[in-house]
Enzyme design. Structure first.
Site, PDB file in Angstrom:
ATOM      1  N   HIS A 150      29.750  16.401 163.420  1.00  0.00           N
ATOM      2  CA  HIS A 150      29.323  17.490 164.294  1.00  0.00           C
ATOM      3  C   HIS A 150      30.422  17.990 165.205  1.00  0.00           C
ATOM      4  O   HIS A 150      30.406  19.135 165.619  1.00  0.00           O
ATOM      5  CB  HIS A 150      28.084  17.068 165.080  1.00  0.00           C
ATOM      6  CG  HIS A 150      26.851  17.114 164.248  1.00  0.00           C
ATOM      7  ND1 HIS A 150      26.283  16.003 163.706  1.00  0.00           N
ATOM      8  CD2 HIS A 150      26.132  18.166 163.825  1.00  0.00           C
ATOM      9  CE1 HIS A 150      25.239  16.360 162.991  1.00  0.00           C
ATOM     10  NE2 HIS A 150      25.124  17.658 163.042  1.00  0.00           N
ATOM     11  N   GLU A 392      29.989  31.018 138.028  1.00  0.00           N
ATOM     12  CA  GLU A 392      30.893  29.991 138.557  1.00  0.00           C
ATOM     13  C   GLU A 392      31.104  28.843 137.579  1.00  0.00           C
ATOM     14  O   GLU A 392      31.671  27.822 137.925  1.00  0.00           O
ATOM     15  CB  GLU A 392      30.405  29.482 139.920  1.00  0.00           C
ATOM     16  CG  GLU A 392      28.969  29.006 139.953  1.00  0.00           C
ATOM     17  CD  GLU A 392      28.517  28.558 141.349  1.00  0.00           C
ATOM     18  OE1 GLU A 392      29.363  28.321 142.218  1.00  0.00           O
ATOM     19  OE2 GLU A 392      27.303  28.435 141.545  1.00  0.00           O
ATOM     20  N   ASP A 416      34.083  27.135 142.347  1.00  0.00           N
ATOM     21  CA  ASP A 416      33.626  26.283 141.252  1.00  0.00           C
ATOM     22  C   ASP A 416      34.214  26.729 139.914  1.00  0.00           C
ATOM     23  O   ASP A 416      34.548  25.894 139.080  1.00  0.00           O
ATOM     24  CB  ASP A 416      32.093  26.292 141.171  1.00  0.00           C
ATOM     25  CG  ASP A 416      31.490  25.292 142.142  1.00  0.00           C
ATOM     26  OD1 ASP A 416      32.017  24.168 142.233  1.00  0.00           O
ATOM     27  OD2 ASP A 416      30.509  25.641 142.827  1.00  0.00           O
ATOM     28  N   CYS A 463      32.503  35.874 145.633  1.00  0.00           N
ATOM     29  CA  CYS A 463      32.164  35.252 146.921  1.00  0.00           C
ATOM     30  C   CYS A 463      32.841  33.904 147.116  1.00  0.00           C
ATOM     31  O   CYS A 463      32.586  33.216 148.093  1.00  0.00           O
ATOM     32  CB  CYS A 463      30.655  35.131 147.081  1.00  0.00           C
ATOM     33  SG  CYS A 463      29.894  34.049 145.861  1.00  0.00           S
TER      34      CYS A 463
END
Ligand code: PEP
Ligand code: MG
Length: 512
Positions: A150, A392, A416, A463
């Site tokens: 985090h 992908e 990917d 993308c």
């Protein structure tokens, strides 16, 4: 026992304050950790163990908290799951807060920082990052930590340069050292030479100047010199990312990675939680296209609440659409939330990790099933929702002629596509030098996808990270790409590049 109860109540109210502060400063997603800490502090197992130690061993509360902390931290740290391992830091954080309350100590350390600093730590707890006055926090460097810790998430949201996971960091540092943190390159320079210091101050100034200059492009069009339009959209992980998207003048959302909605909770997000998230993105984008990708879990993205099995080759395993077509209840909940939200804007639904026509048909059938359920229940949805697939995998790229007949758009996931085409794990540093999006095998698949898409009259976007690669912008425009979707911070830079390109010349130049 009474002191423990008092300390717990004080800690809980402090966490509630920290939550409100984080909510105001960085957004809901990042603030969520303080809610998680509140839940952990109220956890009956954790508290029960502390009480048990006090009762049985007749020791003071501080000692019982420390013992329980060590037990729980060791338990989390021994888990296979990287996300769960990082939760050990949260146990340490809540225990420290309890002990502070028990001993009456205030955490003065952070309050005493009154000048710009770079914080070097073994690990930095989320509450540390929130307690320090942001105007003094110039950088963060830590020995421990990964992308899902985090502290990294908070640093990114606050746009503070950070480099995590540096082995042996603290052995090589002393307080007062001068340090350069190159967050973009992942480099740290300790006690740099005068020349190095000048070089990096110069780089910092250039960086700030570049950002200021790019602001002038807000409101201008993403059009080439010869009038070809390319839509520059943004990738997001949560609705909280939208401020940056709007500031950088994105022309839509090209990829909303919905798995982040699933990652930080112990239960799956309900239809209502998802509906609210999708609706807020659609509303804030005011009619610009918003492509929301259905759950792409697996690979390096773990969702603890799904309890997926450990696999030898997770990137080649039970992932994304494969999970969704298998666990259709989870998939249909998401589709319902998406379709319900569709009336609030211009929605596109996109399926990840497609390898066959059959998968696309099956996914589309489930969309139709959900639509008819909504119709029967009298719940409205838009009739203009576009359906698309990510290209992908090499398999999908090779059958784009067939896939194009099934959908309204393609979005190429070069991250990917590169790993599968070149047989190189995108997470493995040892083979990172072979991971190359510029490889002709990858670029030919991209070209083939664009050609096959256009032949069927559908639009094609990219993308993956390559969308923001300025060295490829001209190539993609030469191929006829319709949309590039990227991190919000890169949009204006790519727009500048697009405006300097001649699309006809780019097409002539294509040589792959
Ligand atoms: C990609 O694979 O290029 C992509 C955009 O998806 P992700 O990075 O989420 O796998
Ligand atoms: Mg992908």
């Amino acid at each position: 026992m009474a002191r423990l109860e008092g300390a717990k109540d004080q800690a809980l109210s402090e966490l509630a304050d920290l939550y409100e502060q984080a909510l105001a400063e960085v957004g809901e997603n990042e603030a969520a950790i303080f809610e998680v800490h509140q839940m952990m502090l109220e956890d009956e197992d954790f508290l029960g163990r502390i009480r048990e130690i006090i009762t049985e061993e007749k020791v003071n509360a501080e000692y019982a908290v420390e013992t329980t902390r060590d037990e729980y931290a060791a338990l989390f740290a021994s888990m296979d799951d990287a996300y769960m391992q990082e939760r050990a830091a949260d146990i340490v954080d809540i225990s420290r807060r309890l002990i502070q309350k028990l001993t009456g100590q205030r955490d003065k350390f952070w309050a005493e920082i009154q000048a710009p600093v770079i914080v070097a730590a073994r690990d930095l707890l989320p509450s540390d990052t929130m307690q320090i006055d942001k105007k003094y926090l110039m950088g963060i460097i830590t020995e421990v930590g990964g992308e899902t810790s985090h502290s990294s998430i908070l640093a990114r949201a606050l746009q503070i340069p950070a480099v995590v996971g540096i082995e042996g960091l603290l052995e090589n540092l002393s307080p007062g050292d001068t340090v350069i943190v190159d967050g973009a390159g992942g480099n740290v320079f300790v006690n740099p030479s005068v020349e190095q210091k000048e070089e990096w101050l110069q780089k910092q100034a250039e960086h700030q100047e570049r950002i200021a200059k790019l602001q002038k492009l807000v409101g201008t069009e993403s059009v080439t010199k010869d009038g070809v339009r390319v839509r520059l959209a943004a990738n997001i992980g949560t609705p909280d990312d939208l401020d940056a998207v709007l500031e950088n003048d994105a022309e839509g959302i090209g990829l909303f990675r919905t798995e982040f909605l699933y990652m930080f909770n112990s239960t799956l997000p309900s239809e209502e939680v998802q509906f609210q998230a999708y609706k807020s993105v659609l509303e804030r984008m005011k009619g610009e296209p918003v492509i929301i990708r259905t759950l792409d879990v697996g690979g390096d993205k773990e969702v603890p609440s799904l309890n997926l099995p450990q696999e030898l080759n997770p990137f080649l395993g039970y992932r994304a659409i494969r999970v969704c077509l298998d666990q259709t209840d989870i998939f249909k909940t998401q589709l319902r939330a998406l379709l319900r939200a569709s009336v609030y804007g211009k929605l596109g639904i996109m399926f990840p990790m497609i390898t066959s026509v059959a998968e696309v048909r099956q996914a589309k059938e489930l969309v139709e099933e959900v639509k008819s359920e909504l119709t029967s229940a009298g719940i409205p949805y838009s009739s203009d929702v576009e359906i698309g697939v990510m290209i992908e995998t090499p398999a999908a790229a090779m059958i784009t002629d067939q896939l194009a007949k099934e959908v309204d758009f393609f979005s190429i996931g070069t991250n990917d596509l590169t790993q599968y085409t070149l047989a190189v794990d995108r997470m493995n540093p040892q083979v990172a030098h072979i991971y190359d999006t510029h490889h002709p095998a990858v670029l030919r698949l991209v070209q083939r996808t664009i050609e096959n898409g256009h032949r069927e009259g559908i639009w094609v976007g990219i993308c993956g990270e390559a969308a923001a690669d300025l060295a490829l912008t001209e190539t993609f425009i030469g191929m006829g790409i319709d949309e590039l979707s990227m991190n919000a911070g890169s949009i204006l830079e790519v727009r500048q590049k697009v405006q300097a390109i001649n699309a006809a010349e780019a097409k002539e130049k294509l040589d792959i």
